[in-house]
Design a protein around this motif. Structure first.
Motif, PDB file in Angstrom:
ATOM      1  N   ALA A   2       0.815  -1.217   0.000  1.00 53.16           N
ATOM      2  CA  ALA A   2       0.000   0.000   0.000  1.00 53.16           C
ATOM      3  C   ALA A   2       0.844   1.260   0.000  1.00 53.16           C
ATOM      4  N   ARG A   3       2.085   1.158   0.477  1.00 49.47           N
ATOM      5  CA  ARG A   3       2.958   2.335   0.568  1.00 49.47           C
ATOM      6  C   ARG A   3       3.647   2.667  -0.745  1.00 49.47           C
ATOM      7  N   SER A   4       3.549   1.747  -1.704  1.00 45.27           N
ATOM      8  CA  SER A   4       4.156   1.966  -3.022  1.00 45.27           C
ATOM      9  C   SER A   4       3.375   1.141  -4.035  1.00 45.27           C
ATOM     10  N   LEU A   5       2.201   1.626  -4.371  1.00 46.91           N
ATOM     11  CA  LEU A   5       1.281   0.860  -5.197  1.00 46.91           C
ATOM     12  C   LEU A   5       1.827   0.662  -6.610  1.00 46.91           C
ATOM     13  N   PRO A   6       1.749  -0.566  -7.126  1.00 50.66           N
ATOM     14  CA  PRO A   6       2.292  -0.867  -8.460  1.00 50.66           C
ATOM     15  C   PRO A   6       1.324  -0.514  -9.581  1.00 50.66           C
ATOM     16  N   VAL A   7       0.829   0.724  -9.547  1.00 51.11           N
ATOM     17  CA  VAL A   7      -0.147   1.183 -10.534  1.00 51.11           C
ATOM     18  C   VAL A   7       0.170   2.631 -10.899  1.00 51.11           C
TER      19      VAL A   7
ATOM     20  N   PRO B 275       2.386  -0.279   8.099  1.00 52.28           N
ATOM     21  CA  PRO B 275       3.319   0.336   9.040  1.00 52.28           C
ATOM     22  C   PRO B 275       3.389   1.861   8.950  1.00 52.28           C
ATOM     23  N   GLU B 276       3.213   2.415   7.757  1.00 49.86           N
ATOM     24  CA  GLU B 276       3.260   3.864   7.574  1.00 49.86           C
ATOM     25  C   GLU B 276       1.983   4.307   6.845  1.00 49.86           C
ATOM     26  N   PRO B 277       0.892   4.449   7.576  1.00 50.70           N
ATOM     27  CA  PRO B 277      -0.380   4.767   6.918  1.00 50.70           C
ATOM     28  C   PRO B 277      -0.377   6.096   6.179  1.00 50.70           C
ATOM     29  N   GLY B 278       0.461   7.042   6.607  1.00 59.11           N
ATOM     30  CA  GLY B 278       0.552   8.312   5.894  1.00 59.11           C
ATOM     31  C   GLY B 278       1.039   8.124   4.469  1.00 59.11           C
ATOM     32  N   ARG B 279       2.001   7.234   4.275  1.00 55.75           N
ATOM     33  CA  ARG B 279       2.488   6.947   2.930  1.00 55.75           C
ATOM     34  C   ARG B 279       1.409   6.278   2.090  1.00 55.75           C
ATOM     35  N   ALA B 280       0.641   5.390   2.730  1.00 50.51           N
ATOM     36  CA  ALA B 280      -0.447   4.732   2.005  1.00 50.51           C
ATOM     37  C   ALA B 280      -1.505   5.741   1.569  1.00 50.51           C
ATOM     38  N   ALA B 281      -1.875   6.649   2.464  1.00 49.45           N
ATOM     39  CA  ALA B 281      -2.877   7.661   2.120  1.00 49.45           C
ATOM     40  C   ALA B 281      -2.392   8.537   0.970  1.00 49.45           C
ATOM     41  N   ALA B 282      -1.104   8.876   0.973  1.00 51.52           N
ATOM     42  CA  ALA B 282      -0.545   9.667  -0.125  1.00 51.52           C
ATOM     43  C   ALA B 282      -0.620   8.895  -1.441  1.00 51.52           C
ATOM     44  N   GLU B 283      -0.428   7.584  -1.376  1.00 50.08           N
ATOM     45  CA  GLU B 283      -0.562   6.755  -2.569  1.00 50.08           C
ATOM     46  C   GLU B 283      -2.015   6.708  -3.054  1.00 50.08           C
ATOM     47  N   PHE B 284      -2.954   6.659  -2.113  1.00 49.69           N
ATOM     48  CA  PHE B 284      -4.365   6.728  -2.500  1.00 49.69           C
ATOM     49  C   PHE B 284      -4.620   7.996  -3.308  1.00 49.69           C
ATOM     50  N   ALA B 285      -4.103   9.111  -2.803  1.00 53.03           N
ATOM     51  CA  ALA B 285      -4.312  10.393  -3.490  1.00 53.03           C
ATOM     52  C   ALA B 285      -3.639  10.385  -4.861  1.00 53.03           C
ATOM     53  N   ARG B 286      -2.454   9.780  -4.951  1.00 51.24           N
ATOM     54  CA  ARG B 286      -1.713   9.757  -6.214  1.00 51.24           C
ATOM     55  C   ARG B 286      -2.453   9.006  -7.305  1.00 51.24           C
ATOM     56  N   VAL B 287      -3.068   7.877  -6.962  1.00 46.02           N
ATOM     57  CA  VAL B 287      -3.617   7.004  -7.994  1.00 46.02           C
ATOM     58  C   VAL B 287      -5.109   7.240  -8.255  1.00 46.02           C
ATOM     59  N   THR B 288      -5.726   8.149  -7.493  1.00 47.53           N
ATOM     60  CA  THR B 288      -7.147   8.441  -7.703  1.00 47.53           C
ATOM     61  C   THR B 288      -7.327   9.480  -8.790  1.00 47.53           C
TER      62      THR B 288
END
Length: 280
Positions: free
Chosen positions: A93-98, A116-129
């Motif tokens: 989730a911290r480095s989505l392959p998309v 482990p680092e939900p902030g990085r995951a949330a940033a990835e959500f924003a990146r790929v949306t």
């Protein structure tokens, strides 16, 4: 995702433990999102595919990509979900392959607190949306509203105070409205809303409640299987005493999740490097 305390690998055991309830939460979550048909979805931390399967059955997607770190869970999802619109990928989730902005709906069910680092995951959500799309997730209300687990950990701590170190209610402070809203806002998402979703969890009898804790999947079952026979029996009997039981022997509890959603801010800059072909 998660730590050594969080044993997640075998799909069948997870299904018996929490999967049957997660599917009902997933349906209520999708009704809340109300995403139009024909959209591209990404399910982050898809696990055994409960949310992916629900998207396919009720949201009429064009495509769903499920990503998870557990090869065992992904194998279970692939075997059970025979729909050409769904594909599954091993990933973090911290480095989505998309690629950037590749999806109209980026979602996660009952997984974000294990990153482990939900902030990085949330940033990835924003990146790929995609602009105009929605990024959303839901997590159990471990501290109060997920009664099945709350009864368990309260009983476990009565017999063994050290069990509190494994209690998700204490370990996952993210699973509350304010931290979830802040996580989404800090990721640059707009129109952030947090909503409680609650479902009944009815067990036919005590064995129906207790047996899934013997599967070893997740912190509570993992803890049970680490105990000696005498301690395990004492915990079982204390739970039997404490759980509310109807005249027919059924145990009627409730499960509450907290859901958060937001939309990419128009001015938010995201990386321009595509990480893979999925979602196109």
């Amino acid at each position: 995702m998660g730590s050594e305390k969080d044993v997640w690998a075998v799909g069948d055991s997870y299904e018996a433990y929490a999967g049957r309830w997660s599917r009902r939460i997933a349906e209520a979550f999708l009704r809340w999102l109300d995403v139009p048909a024909g959209r591209r979805w990404l399910d982050v931390g898809c696990g055994t595919g409960a949310l992916t399967e629900t998207v396919l059955s009720v949201a009429e997607p064009a495509r769903v990509v499920g990503v998870d770190t557990s090869a065992g869970f992904l194998a279970h999802a692939r075997e059970r979900i025979g729909d050409a619109r769904a594909v599954f990928r091993l990933g973090d989730a911290r480095s989505l392959p998309v690629p950037d902005r590749g999806f109209d709906a980026v979602v996660s069910g009952l997984a974000l607190n294990f990153v482990p680092e939900p902030g990085r995951a949330a940033a990835e959500f924003a990146r790929v949306t995609n602009p105009g799309g929605v990024a959303a997730a839901y997590v159990w209300d471990y501290a109060e509203g997920m009664a099945m687990m709350r009864f368990f950990w309260d009983a476990a701590a009565t017999l063994d105070p050290a069990a509190a170190d494994l209690d998700e209610g204490l370990r996952f402070p993210l699973c509350r409205p304010e931290p979830l809203a802040r996580l989404w806002t800090d990721a640059g998402l707009d129109e952030v809303v947090v909503q409680a979703i609650e479902i009944p969890t009815v067990f036919s009898g005590f064995d129906d409640y207790w047996r899934p804790f013997l599967g070893g999947q997740g912190p509570a079952p993992g803890y049970v299987m680490s105990l000696g026979a005498e301690h395990r029996d004492a915990l079982r009997e204390l739970l039997r005493e404490r759980l509310p039981s109807g005249r027919d022997g059924s145990i009627r509890l409730t499960a509450r999740a907290w859901a958060v959603r937001g939309r990419p801010a128009p001015a938010t800059a995201v990386g321009s490097t595509a990480r893979g072909p999925e979602g196109r």
